[in-house]
Design a protein around this motif. Structure first.
Motif, PDB file in Angstrom:
ATOM      1  N   LEU A 130       0.837  -1.210   0.000  1.00 16.69           N
ATOM      2  CA  LEU A 130       0.000   0.000   0.000  1.00 16.69           C
ATOM      3  C   LEU A 130       0.869   1.258   0.000  1.00 16.69           C
ATOM      4  O   LEU A 130       0.557   2.234  -0.673  1.00 16.69           O
ATOM      5  N   HIS A 131       1.982   1.210   0.765  1.00 15.13           N
ATOM      6  CA  HIS A 131       2.828   2.396   0.885  1.00 15.13           C
ATOM      7  C   HIS A 131       3.819   2.547  -0.267  1.00 15.13           C
ATOM      8  O   HIS A 131       4.535   3.550  -0.324  1.00 15.13           O
ATOM      9  N   SER A 132       3.915   1.565  -1.139  1.00 13.09           N
ATOM     10  CA  SER A 132       4.843   1.718  -2.273  1.00 13.09           C
ATOM     11  C   SER A 132       4.059   1.688  -3.593  1.00 13.09           C
ATOM     12  O   SER A 132       3.604   2.727  -4.073  1.00 13.09           O
ATOM     13  N   CYS A 133       3.828   0.490  -4.133  1.00 10.47           N
ATOM     14  CA  CYS A 133       3.188   0.369  -5.455  1.00 10.47           C
ATOM     15  C   CYS A 133       1.834   1.072  -5.527  1.00 10.47           C
ATOM     16  O   CYS A 133       1.539   1.766  -6.490  1.00 10.47           O
ATOM     17  N   VAL A 134       0.986   0.845  -4.493  1.00  8.96           N
ATOM     18  CA  VAL A 134      -0.361   1.425  -4.557  1.00  8.96           C
ATOM     19  C   VAL A 134      -0.273   2.948  -4.496  1.00  8.96           C
ATOM     20  O   VAL A 134      -0.926   3.660  -5.279  1.00  8.96           O
ATOM     21  N   THR A 135       0.567   3.457  -3.587  1.00  6.64           N
ATOM     22  CA  THR A 135       0.699   4.916  -3.476  1.00  6.64           C
ATOM     23  C   THR A 135       1.221   5.503  -4.786  1.00  6.64           C
ATOM     24  O   THR A 135       0.678   6.500  -5.290  1.00  6.64           O
ATOM     25  N   ASP A 136       2.254   4.886  -5.372  1.00  2.00           N
ATOM     26  CA  ASP A 136       2.808   5.397  -6.632  1.00  2.00           C
ATOM     27  C   ASP A 136       1.751   5.400  -7.737  1.00  2.00           C
ATOM     28  O   ASP A 136       1.587   6.391  -8.443  1.00  2.00           O
ATOM     29  N   ALA A 137       1.049   4.273  -7.864  1.00  2.00           N
ATOM     30  CA  ALA A 137       0.056   4.177  -8.937  1.00  2.00           C
ATOM     31  C   ALA A 137      -1.077   5.180  -8.728  1.00  2.00           C
ATOM     32  O   ALA A 137      -1.507   5.858  -9.670  1.00  2.00           O
ATOM     33  N   MET A 138      -1.562   5.280  -7.488  1.00  2.00           N
ATOM     34  CA  MET A 138      -2.701   6.158  -7.217  1.00  2.00           C
ATOM     35  C   MET A 138      -2.346   7.629  -7.432  1.00  2.00           C
ATOM     36  O   MET A 138      -3.197   8.423  -7.812  1.00  2.00           O
ATOM     37  N   ARG A 139      -1.088   7.992  -7.175  1.00  8.30           N
ATOM     38  CA  ARG A 139      -0.679   9.385  -7.345  1.00  8.30           C
ATOM     39  C   ARG A 139      -0.167   9.659  -8.757  1.00  8.30           C
ATOM     40  O   ARG A 139       0.091  10.813  -9.118  1.00  8.30           O
ATOM     41  N   GLY A 140      -0.067   8.611  -9.556  1.00 10.16           N
ATOM     42  CA  GLY A 140       0.440   8.768 -10.915  1.00 10.16           C
ATOM     43  C   GLY A 140      -0.663   9.174 -11.897  1.00 10.16           C
ATOM     44  O   GLY A 140      -1.844   9.227 -11.537  1.00 10.16           O
ATOM     45  N   PRO A 141      -0.282   9.416 -13.150  1.00 11.57           N
ATOM     46  CA  PRO A 141      -1.214   9.941 -14.143  1.00 11.57           C
ATOM     47  C   PRO A 141      -1.985   8.850 -14.901  1.00 11.57           C
ATOM     48  O   PRO A 141      -2.888   9.155 -15.662  1.00 11.57           O
ATOM     49  N   ASP A 142      -1.620   7.576 -14.656  1.00 10.58           N
ATOM     50  CA  ASP A 142      -2.144   6.489 -15.490  1.00 10.58           C
ATOM     51  C   ASP A 142      -3.404   5.880 -14.856  1.00 10.58           C
ATOM     52  O   ASP A 142      -3.330   5.110 -13.901  1.00 10.58           O
ATOM     53  N   ALA A 143      -4.565   6.228 -15.428  1.00  8.12           N
ATOM     54  CA  ALA A 143      -5.844   5.773 -14.866  1.00  8.12           C
ATOM     55  C   ALA A 143      -5.957   4.247 -14.876  1.00  8.12           C
ATOM     56  O   ALA A 143      -6.513   3.645 -13.953  1.00  8.12           O
ATOM     57  N   ALA A 144      -5.405   3.612 -15.910  1.00 12.44           N
ATOM     58  CA  ALA A 144      -5.474   2.147 -15.997  1.00 12.44           C
ATOM     59  C   ALA A 144      -4.639   1.498 -14.887  1.00 12.44           C
ATOM     60  O   ALA A 144      -5.032   0.478 -14.309  1.00 12.44           O
ATOM     61  N   ALA A 145      -3.495   2.108 -14.573  1.00 14.35           N
ATOM     62  CA  ALA A 145      -2.644   1.580 -13.493  1.00 14.35           C
ATOM     63  C   ALA A 145      -3.365   1.712 -12.153  1.00 14.35           C
ATOM     64  O   ALA A 145      -3.295   0.817 -11.307  1.00 14.35           O
ATOM     65  N   ARG A 146      -4.062   2.829 -11.960  1.00 14.93           N
ATOM     66  CA  ARG A 146      -4.822   3.021 -10.715  1.00 14.93           C
ATOM     67  C   ARG A 146      -5.904   1.955 -10.601  1.00 14.93           C
ATOM     68  O   ARG A 146      -6.087   1.319  -9.560  1.00 14.93           O
TER      69      ARG A 146
END
Lengths: 92, 92, 92, 92
Positions: free
Chosen positions: D59-75
């Motif tokens: 949650l504190h690494s991959c999920v945080t990065d994806a959720m704060r990133g620009p890629d809606a599909a990754a989120r």
């Protein structure tokens, strides 16, 4: 537990042991977290199957003997143990 | 199930019913999702307690009667049912 | 939670409520214990589905907003809440 | 996963591995079934703790990065994976 039952359970536990070692390597190699969690879920499923086999054997041996025997305290003991297993393993 | 046992179980199920209705209102009023999930967990815990009471009564009545009786098929049936409950409720 | 999501969740909770009432009747009528336990397992399964819907909605609304927002404490709070849900609901 | 997190998880998995080996011996030596089941429950509890640590890190690494990133599909992907974990691990 009969010989065949024991062998099957030990074989399954050896497989679980190997699986746990595999997950250690996955973690050391930095495999994606979700894949690690999924492997742990698979291990827990395998352990549930082992509990199930042990419990089934227990019902057909110790529980059957105690329940058909003359000792009321022994009957109460095996029933109490079954309830404890239910409390410890059932969901929520 | 004895009268007292039945009354206790029914009383607990009425309380669960009220709890479920309370969660409906929470959802309609837009209460924070996590609080809703926590209430559902509390309901599941209450239901587990009910299962536990029913199962305990079952062990001391039907299972005891069947296990102490002369009918091997009836014994096998009650043990098989206990295993099915374990499979359906135990974690993973 | 969007209107459609709320309606679906409330509808499912009403169904759970009816199911719980049905089990009360079963207990009062002295239905076989194992059948009662199986109905309770079915209710718990339906409640898990409700938790699942609420959680999915939560991830796509509050969690997404907090995680994409500027407030580090808010992000930490939603992640902590997710961990608490996992601890409270995951098996064993 | 950070070095410290990885070390802790690997250490816990090694402990689980030893515990599984211990249960094999118990079964081979014919230890009372209920004691075997209780040890398996303890192992499952230890594995849940490991899942919990891995998930918290995720949650504190991959999920945080994806959720704060620009890629809606990754989120969408990381949220879908979290739901899958919930489905696979939550009770009933």
């Amino acid at each position: 537990m009969g010989h065949q039952g024991t062998d099957d359970v030990v074989r399954r536990l050896k497989s679980v042991e190997g699986h746990v070692r595999g997950v250690q390597r996955m973690v050391e190699e930095g495999v994606y977290c979700i894949d690690v969690v999924n492997q742990i879920v698979a291990i827990q499923r395998a352990l549930k199957k082992v509990s199930s086999l042990v419990l089934d054997d227990h019902l057909h041996s110790c529980v059957t003997d105690a329940m058909r025997g003359p000792d009321a305290a022994a009957r109460e003991r095996v029933l109490g143990e079954l309830m404890d297993v239910f409390e410890a393993t059932a969901k929520v």
